[in-house]
Design a protein around this motif. Structure first.
Motif, mmCIF file in Angstrom:
data_model
loop_
_atom_site.group_PDB
_atom_site.id
_atom_site.type_symbol
_atom_site.label_atom_id
_atom_site.label_comp_id
_atom_site.label_asym_id
_atom_site.label_seq_id
_atom_site.Cartn_x
_atom_site.Cartn_y
_atom_site.Cartn_z
ATOM 1 N N PHE A 108 62.162 -23.259 27.198
ATOM 2 C CA PHE A 108 62.158 -24.676 27.551
ATOM 3 C C PHE A 108 61.770 -25.450 26.302
ATOM 4 O O PHE A 108 61.294 -24.852 25.337
ATOM 5 C CB PHE A 108 61.171 -24.927 28.695
ATOM 6 N N THR A 132 47.359 -24.133 28.903
ATOM 7 C CA THR A 132 48.729 -23.739 29.250
ATOM 8 C C THR A 132 48.911 -23.786 30.769
ATOM 9 O O THR A 132 47.934 -23.811 31.520
ATOM 10 C CB THR A 132 49.003 -22.285 28.806
ATOM 11 N N ALA A 133 50.167 -23.730 31.179
ATOM 12 C CA ALA A 133 50.459 -23.667 32.620
ATOM 13 C C ALA A 133 49.919 -22.361 33.198
ATOM 14 O O ALA A 133 49.467 -22.325 34.340
ATOM 15 C CB ALA A 133 51.962 -23.772 32.849
ATOM 16 N N SER A 134 49.972 -21.286 32.399
ATOM 17 C CA SER A 134 49.426 -19.994 32.859
ATOM 18 C C SER A 134 47.955 -20.152 33.211
ATOM 19 O O SER A 134 47.474 -19.637 34.222
ATOM 20 C CB SER A 134 49.525 -18.926 31.774
ATOM 21 N N HIS A 169 57.321 -17.785 37.763
ATOM 22 C CA HIS A 169 57.115 -17.342 36.378
ATOM 23 C C HIS A 169 56.150 -16.148 36.335
ATOM 24 O O HIS A 169 55.276 -16.016 37.199
ATOM 25 C CB HIS A 169 56.533 -18.511 35.576
ATOM 26 N N SER A 229 53.655 -15.679 34.717
ATOM 27 C CA SER A 229 52.232 -16.057 34.620
ATOM 28 C C SER A 229 51.564 -16.070 35.997
ATOM 29 O O SER A 229 50.346 -15.941 36.091
ATOM 30 C CB SER A 229 52.082 -17.429 33.959
ATOM 31 N N THR A 244 56.970 -23.280 42.943
ATOM 32 C CA THR A 244 57.471 -23.670 41.624
ATOM 33 C C THR A 244 58.454 -24.830 41.772
ATOM 34 O O THR A 244 59.381 -24.763 42.580
ATOM 35 C CB THR A 244 58.198 -22.488 40.948
ATOM 36 N N GLY A 267 61.104 -26.271 39.490
ATOM 37 C CA GLY A 267 61.784 -26.037 38.221
ATOM 38 C C GLY A 267 61.517 -24.629 37.726
ATOM 39 O O GLY A 267 60.707 -24.422 36.815
ATOM 40 N N THR A 314 61.906 -20.960 35.906
ATOM 41 C CA THR A 314 62.242 -20.663 34.513
ATOM 42 C C THR A 314 63.692 -20.199 34.385
ATOM 43 O O THR A 314 64.389 -20.566 33.440
ATOM 44 C CB THR A 314 61.287 -19.581 33.976
ATOM 45 N N ASP A 348 53.438 -25.325 40.457
ATOM 46 C CA ASP A 348 53.711 -25.085 39.034
ATOM 47 C C ASP A 348 55.017 -25.794 38.687
ATOM 48 O O ASP A 348 56.099 -25.338 39.041
ATOM 49 C CB ASP A 348 53.833 -23.567 38.791
ATOM 50 N N ALA A 404 55.865 -26.612 35.450
ATOM 51 C CA ALA A 404 55.662 -26.539 33.995
ATOM 52 C C ALA A 404 56.688 -27.363 33.216
ATOM 53 O O ALA A 404 56.330 -28.223 32.410
ATOM 54 C CB ALA A 404 55.686 -25.089 33.549
ATOM 55 N N ASN A 426 53.559 -29.214 32.085
ATOM 56 C CA ASN A 426 53.287 -29.198 30.648
ATOM 57 C C ASN A 426 53.880 -30.413 29.937
ATOM 58 O O ASN A 426 55.077 -30.399 29.622
ATOM 59 C CB ASN A 426 53.909 -27.949 30.002
ATOM 60 N N LYS A 450 55.880 -29.481 26.989
ATOM 61 C CA LYS A 450 57.270 -29.024 26.991
ATOM 62 C C LYS A 450 58.185 -30.218 26.689
ATOM 63 O O LYS A 450 58.611 -30.390 25.570
ATOM 64 C CB LYS A 450 57.608 -28.374 28.339
HETATM 65 N N1 PLP Z 1 55.611 -21.711 34.745
HETATM 66 C C1 PLP Z 1 56.901 -21.958 34.497
HETATM 67 C C2 PLP Z 1 57.804 -22.384 35.631
HETATM 68 C C3 PLP Z 1 57.410 -21.815 33.204
HETATM 69 O O1 PLP Z 1 58.706 -22.031 32.969
HETATM 70 C C4 PLP Z 1 56.539 -21.424 32.161
HETATM 71 C C5 PLP Z 1 57.032 -21.269 30.785
HETATM 72 O O2 PLP Z 1 58.087 -21.663 30.422
HETATM 73 C C6 PLP Z 1 55.201 -21.178 32.478
HETATM 74 C C7 PLP Z 1 54.768 -21.330 33.770
HETATM 75 C C8 PLP Z 1 54.226 -20.726 31.425
HETATM 76 O O3 PLP Z 1 53.869 -21.806 30.621
HETATM 77 P P1 PLP Z 1 52.701 -21.666 29.552
HETATM 78 O O4 PLP Z 1 53.307 -21.082 28.343
HETATM 79 O O5 PLP Z 1 52.225 -23.088 29.358
HETATM 80 O O6 PLP Z 1 51.646 -20.808 30.132
#
Ligand code: PLP
Length: 467
Positions: free
Chosen positions: A68, A136-138, A181, A183, A231, A233, A235, A260, A262, A289, A292
């Protein structure tokens, strides 16, 4: 350095986006030990130009379509520069009052810009909700899971006061879509809880009925559903879980709902994309994020919670050296996150919001979507290609018709040539190339040039295979 940065960004289009180096290349070029005596900047920068730059993926390039976006912008860079120079740590209000208060203000602005309900904002002293910047989103997902786990364990302990928490933990179960994702899986691993993956529908979307079915059958087995991650959107294909349906199921079973978003979260700055947010008032936490697509450079994850006491209960340790006379009267963000120390990241977010304004940010998002639509139209007009899942926002997942192997070869050769860069995804056995419009510098001509590159390579591959 300012000139170097400006020259780099203004001329980014001229660089090969994907490097042609092999593992270990830099070890061969740099000394094995740090210098004994100070070195001149000219010498250091010579190495940057000759050895470091050729080994980078140039993420700001208009020909970068992998993952992304991870965009930066001049106001964000300036925020980062000032924050680096100040280097204040904002773990408590007292450790840097303006750092804490600007974060609350910027997160309220951003929450309103996304159209989040008031319960996520922190505009009064006694508001239970509020926003915080995570790394981070994680990490936001993990923080949310841990807070929900604490809440669930406290409730279970009340009912079973004689049972140890470690034993109660074995009864907890949480859920996400099979498209979530990695994460989310990682958060479950760290949290030592069972995770169940809900099969998504034909649009890669997690639906309420499937979740309800899974929860009902787990409850029959004596398990306790405590957390669900939806989620917005995904990945792989920028698919959207059905937030309202999922929220209603979570409400019924008392599970914490985390959202999430992100990548897609940035798009909610534009009202026309907010239909995907329907039901967000049922969520307990929401994260996306700005690092992003919103042009706030990494790291910056915006996370809002409805009730920050759930975070406090999870992360609150209060040694004497961190207490201050306003403890309890002001936000101490150290209780909202895992580490103690935290950077002054609000500055760059605030600079971006002010320097672009709502109109500038919306223009940027809409332009990204327009360029993705342009690319989509080019692909659809060519009989050799297909788009198996409808495009959402700024990402087009496309492939050569026929065997997966054709598309795999196409992507491998495109990346080896280094003119443009993309990564794959696979849904339900179908291999696709993800083409994300990332850069705020991308023009119509860049999209045409990348499409020409793809067509040239595809022609070679089809000739190799079919003659
Ligand atoms: N969640 C989604 C839907 C993602 O697409 C991503 C990464 O692209 C993440 C979480 C992880 O993001 P981060 O790298 O900020 O932990």
């Amino acid at each position: 350095m300012v000139d170097y940065i400006a020259d780099y960004l203004e001329n980014i289009r001229d660089r090969r986006v994907y490097p042609s180096v092999q593992p270990g290349y830099l070890h061969k070029l740099l000394p094995k030990e740090a210098p004994q005596t100070p070195e001149k900047w000219d010498e250091i920068f010579k190495d940057v130009d000759e050895h470091i730059m050729p080994g980078l993926v140039h993420w700001q390039s208009p020909h970068m379509h992998a993952y992304f976006p991870a965009l930066t912008s001049y106001p964000s860079i300036m925020g980062e520069m000032l924050s680096s120079a100040l280097n204040v740590l904002c773990f408590t209000w007292a450790s840097s009052p303006a750092g804490t208060e600007l974060e609350t203000i910027a997160m309220n602005w951003l929450g309103k810009l996304l159209g989040l309900p008031d319960c996520f904002l922190n505009e009064k002293n006694d508001s239970p909700g509020g926003g915080v910047i995570q790394t981070t989103a994680s990490e936001a997902t993990l923080v949310s899971l841990l807070a929900a786990r604490t809440r669930a364990l406290m409730e279970l302990s009340k009912l079973n006061p004689e049972v140890q928490s470690a034993e109660l933990l074995g009864h907890l179960i949480c859920y996400c879509s099979d498209q979530a994702h990695s994460s989310v899986e990682k958060a479950g691993l760290i949290g030592l809880v069972r995770m169940r993956y809900i099969e998504s529908d034909e649009h890669q979307s997690m639906r309420g009925d499937q979740l309800e079915k899974a929860i009902a059958s787990d409850k029959e087995k004596g398990l306790v559903p405590f957390w669900v991650c939806a989620t917005l959107g995904t990945t792989g294909s920028v698919a959207f879980d059905n937030l309202r349906e999922i929220g209603q199921v979570c409400e019924k079973h008392g599970a914490w709902l985390h959202v999430d978003a992100a990548y897609a979260g940035s798009a909610f700055t534009c009202p026309e994309y907010r239909h995907w947010l329907d039901g967000v008032e049922l969520a307990d936490s929401f994260a996306f994020n700005p690092s992003k697509w919103l042009m706030v450079n990494f790291d910056c994850t915006a996370m809002w919670v409805k009730d920050s006491t759930a975070l406090h209960r999870t992360f609150n340790v209060n040694p004497i050296y961190l207490r201050h006379e306003n403890s309890g009267k002001a936000i101490d963000y150290m209780h909202w996150q895992i580490p103690l120390s935290r950077r002054f990241r609000a500055l760059k977010l605030w600079f971006v919001l002010r320097n672009y304004g709502v109109s500038g940010i919306q223009k940027h998002i809409r332009e990204g979507v327009r360029l993705a639509q342009k690319f989509e139209a080019l692909v659809l007009a060519d009989q050799r290609f297909e788009i198996p899942q409808p495009r959402n926002l700024g990402m087009v997942a496309f492939r050569l018709k026929g065997d997966n192997a054709l598309t795999e070869r196409l992507l491998k050769r495109l990346n080896a040539r280094g003119y443009m860069h993309a990564v794959p995804a696979c849904f339900k056995g179908i291999y696709v190339i993800r083409f994300t419009v990332t850069s705020s510098r991308t023009t119509n001509q860049d999209i045409l040039d990348d499409w020409n590159e793809i067509k040239t390579v595809a022609k070679e591959i089809l000739m190799d295979v079919f003659g």
